[in-house]
Design an enzyme around this catalytic site. Structure first.
Site, PDB file in Angstrom:
ATOM      1  N   HIS A 122       4.091 -16.412   3.379  1.00 20.42           N
ATOM      2  CA  HIS A 122       3.450 -15.506   4.336  1.00 20.42           C
ATOM      3  C   HIS A 122       2.034 -16.039   4.563  1.00 20.42           C
ATOM      4  O   HIS A 122       1.450 -16.650   3.665  1.00 20.42           O
ATOM      5  CB  HIS A 122       3.408 -14.123   3.693  1.00 20.42           C
ATOM      6  CG  HIS A 122       2.979 -13.009   4.581  1.00 20.42           C
ATOM      7  ND1 HIS A 122       1.658 -12.753   4.848  1.00 20.42           N
ATOM      8  CD2 HIS A 122       3.687 -12.062   5.239  1.00 20.42           C
ATOM      9  CE1 HIS A 122       1.569 -11.691   5.633  1.00 20.42           C
ATOM     10  NE2 HIS A 122       2.782 -11.254   5.887  1.00 20.42           N
ATOM     11  N   ASP A 199       3.541 -14.258  -5.252  1.00 17.54           N
ATOM     12  CA  ASP A 199       3.446 -13.228  -4.231  1.00 17.54           C
ATOM     13  C   ASP A 199       4.700 -12.367  -4.372  1.00 17.54           C
ATOM     14  O   ASP A 199       5.797 -12.785  -3.988  1.00 17.54           O
ATOM     15  CB  ASP A 199       3.353 -13.886  -2.848  1.00 17.54           C
ATOM     16  CG  ASP A 199       3.414 -12.865  -1.721  1.00 17.54           C
ATOM     17  OD1 ASP A 199       3.719 -11.686  -1.979  1.00 17.54           O
ATOM     18  OD2 ASP A 199       3.162 -13.264  -0.563  1.00 17.54           O
ATOM     19  N   GLN A 202       7.667  -8.931  -1.645  1.00 17.45           N
ATOM     20  CA  GLN A 202       9.065  -8.619  -1.304  1.00 17.45           C
ATOM     21  C   GLN A 202       9.983  -8.589  -2.519  1.00 17.45           C
ATOM     22  O   GLN A 202      11.182  -8.343  -2.367  1.00 17.45           O
ATOM     23  CB  GLN A 202       9.602  -9.649  -0.293  1.00 17.45           C
ATOM     24  CG  GLN A 202       8.847  -9.694   1.020  1.00 17.45           C
ATOM     25  CD  GLN A 202       8.944  -8.391   1.822  1.00 17.45           C
ATOM     26  OE1 GLN A 202       9.771  -7.521   1.553  1.00 17.45           O
ATOM     27  NE2 GLN A 202       8.071  -8.248   2.804  1.00 17.45           N
ATOM     28  N   LYS A 225       4.926  -1.235   0.363  1.00 19.45           N
ATOM     29  CA  LYS A 225       6.259  -1.836   0.437  1.00 19.45           C
ATOM     30  C   LYS A 225       7.151  -1.332  -0.698  1.00 19.45           C
ATOM     31  O   LYS A 225       8.321  -1.679  -0.780  1.00 19.45           O
ATOM     32  CB  LYS A 225       6.165  -3.363   0.400  1.00 19.45           C
ATOM     33  CG  LYS A 225       5.506  -3.956   1.657  1.00 19.45           C
ATOM     34  CD  LYS A 225       5.593  -5.456   1.646  1.00 19.45           C
ATOM     35  CE  LYS A 225       4.624  -6.125   2.605  1.00 19.45           C
ATOM     36  NZ  LYS A 225       5.008  -6.018   4.011  1.00 19.45           N
ATOM     37  N   CYS A 363       4.663 -13.383  10.361  1.00 19.03           N
ATOM     38  CA  CYS A 363       3.485 -13.913   9.646  1.00 19.03           C
ATOM     39  C   CYS A 363       3.853 -15.133   8.801  1.00 19.03           C
ATOM     40  O   CYS A 363       3.374 -15.280   7.669  1.00 19.03           O
ATOM     41  CB  CYS A 363       2.824 -12.853   8.778  1.00 19.03           C
ATOM     42  SG  CYS A 363       2.164 -11.505   9.729  1.00 19.03           S
TER      43      CYS A 363
HETATM   44  N1  PLP Z   1       3.443 -11.623   1.342  1.00 18.36           N
HETATM   45  C1  PLP Z   1       4.675 -11.344   1.773  1.00 18.36           C
HETATM   46  C2  PLP Z   1       5.831 -12.157   1.274  1.00 18.36           C
HETATM   47  C3  PLP Z   1       4.881 -10.312   2.684  1.00 18.36           C
HETATM   48  O1  PLP Z   1       6.106 -10.043   3.126  1.00 18.36           O
HETATM   49  C4  PLP Z   1       3.758  -9.565   3.132  1.00 18.36           C
HETATM   50  C5  PLP Z   1       3.925  -8.509   4.137  1.00 18.36           C
HETATM   51  O2  PLP Z   1       4.812  -8.508   4.943  1.00 18.36           O
HETATM   52  C6  PLP Z   1       2.496  -9.887   2.635  1.00 18.36           C
HETATM   53  C7  PLP Z   1       2.372 -10.921   1.738  1.00 18.36           C
HETATM   54  C8  PLP Z   1       1.271  -9.134   3.044  1.00 18.36           C
HETATM   55  O3  PLP Z   1       1.343  -7.821   2.597  1.00 18.36           O
HETATM   56  P1  PLP Z   1       0.233  -6.751   3.018  1.00 18.36           P
HETATM   57  O4  PLP Z   1       0.183  -6.768   4.513  1.00 18.36           O
HETATM   58  O5  PLP Z   1       0.756  -5.462   2.470  1.00 18.36           O
HETATM   59  O6  PLP Z   1      -1.048  -7.156   2.415  1.00 18.36           O
END
Ligand code: PLP
Length: 404
Positions: A122, A199, A202, A225, A363
């Site tokens: 991401h 990270d 998910q 999430k 993203c």
């Molecule tokens: N990393 C991953 C794999 C994600 O799917 C997301 C959000 O979709 C993020 C980071 C960023 O999360 P947040 O927008 O809650 O900070």
């Protein structure tokens, strides 16, 4: 037996109609809906215990502080951390990764040092490192993947060198659904003396994670999430590393003693929590984790897995549909394209049938470049989704495809 119908009763929004159709909410990777228990926790905080934490001596402040620190303990237990000093509250995964990139770079990176990420990250696990690279001279290296969406572990192993300072990878891809082999990544990286950041945006909500069992050094995830409120998240960090890292922001609870000549910093985890924290959000996040624990993360993983298998089976039968990502181990999401229909057209028309999916680059533009496509349609499941909703998705896609 997984009693999805009784679980759905906890989520009032799922009864909503959109455009006169029952809502089919399949955008859970973007954010999850909230159970009544979490919503009640938020109103209970404002109705009964609201006061700024940590600095007050009065009853309400002490109660709010107690509840916030209990929440830290709930998070610690949920991810299997060794100490609440390793649990830092942030605004979400993105802020957790920015904090990590900023502080880790200042503590450990010299010009020419390397941080390894993967091609399926991401933007939140790419851009913070690029921002730091501009200032520190660190170089980003990227683990490639095969065409199904599995990381190339041989290439990864070959990338580690005496310049590598950190491996920072996603546990589960928010586009492909790939569950990356974190245990192997940690084993290989640690054999080279390199720490690993995960990270978990998910993965924490769908498969859970035990940071000590997997021996990961950092973990980032978002409250929203995992059925908690927006605006709150977590960075877990191994204490011995966090202790060497400087603060990310200044002000509030992060100080030890301030003078114009010299300022000292608070102990962990407060060193990294500047300003009034979102204590209401933190307390509600703990309610969400309690809720998930009540159902059981293993039961959740099993149910969602069977739902995804069913989705793959139903969608495979649709003429002209191709999956984007067919990884060896999948969690949470299924991405696809149908004929040459633009993802945004598919998403808009499904929306008019009451079906919420996400479309676009999710993203993850470097991943889109790797795949040679501008975007996908993504359906992402939760334990409150049903097979009937997957049937509705399949019927909806067929109907939209028939219009083109
Ligand atoms: N990393 C991953 C794999 C994600 O799917 C997301 C959000 O979709 C993020 C980071 C960023 O999360 P947040 O927008 O809650 O900070």
């Amino acid at each position: 037996m997984f009693d999805v119908e009784s679980i759905r009763k906890d989520f009032p929004i799922l009864d909503k109609q959109v455009y006169g159709k029952p809502l089919v909410y399949l955008d859970n990777a973007a954010t999850t809906q909230k159970p009544r228990q979490v919503i009640d926790s938020i109103s209970d905080c404002y109705l009964n215990t609201n006061a700024n934490v940590h600095r007050g001596l009065h009853f309400l402040s002490e109660e709010a502080t107690r509840q916030m620190e209990n929440a830290r303990e709930t998070v610690r237990r949920f991810i299997g951390a060794g100490s609440t000093q390793e649990i830092i509250f942030t605004r979400g995964t993105t802020e957790s990764l920015n904090l990590l990139a900023h502080s880790f770079t200042r503590a450990f990176i010299k010009p020419g040092d390397e941080v390894i990420v993967s091609c399926m990250e991401h933007h939140s696990n790419i851009v913070p490192w690029q921002l730091e690279a501009q200032k520190s001279g660190l170089a980003l290296k990227v683990i490639p993947m095969d065409d199904r969406g599995n990381l190339d572990m041989e290439a990864f192993e070959g990338m580690l060198s005496d310049r590598t300072r950190l491996v920072s990878v996603t546990h589960v891809s928010n586009v492909l659904g790939t569950v990356n082999p974190i245990r192997d990544i940690v084993r290989i990286a640690h054999a080279h003396g390199v720490p690993v950041a995960v990270d978990g945006a998910q993965s924490v909500p769908h498969t859970g994670i035990d940071v000590q069992a997997l021996d990961v050094d950092f973990l980032a995830f978002s409250g929203h999430k995992i059925y908690g409120p927006t605006g709150v998240g977590v960075l877990y960090g191994r204490k011995s590393l966090l202790e060497q890292m400087p603060p990310y922001q200044g002000g509030g609870e992060m100080i030890g003693r301030v003078s114009f000549e010299k300022t000292t910093y608070n102990e962990l985890p407060y060193k990294f929590e500047a300003g009034t924290p979102d204590y209401v959000g933190v307390i509600a996040l703990a309610s969400a984790l309690d809720y998930v624990t009540g159902i059981g993360i293993d039961a959740i993983a099993e149910y969602e897995h069977s739902l995804l298998d069913y989705a793959v089976e139903r969608l495979s039968a649709i003429d002209g549909l191709r999956f984007i990502g067919t990884p060896a181990v999948r969690s949470g999401v299924v991405s696809f394209l149908v004929k040459d229909i633009f993802p945004s057209d598919m998403g808009t028309l499904l929306d008019h049938l009451g079906i919420a999916v996400r479309t676009g680059h999710h993203c993850a533009q470097p991943l889109m470049d790797r795949l040679g496509i501008p975007g996908t349609v993504r359906a992402s499941v939760s334990f409150y989704n049903t097979r009937q909703e997957i049937d509705a998705l399949a019927a909806g896609i067929e109907r939209v495809a028939g219009m083109f």
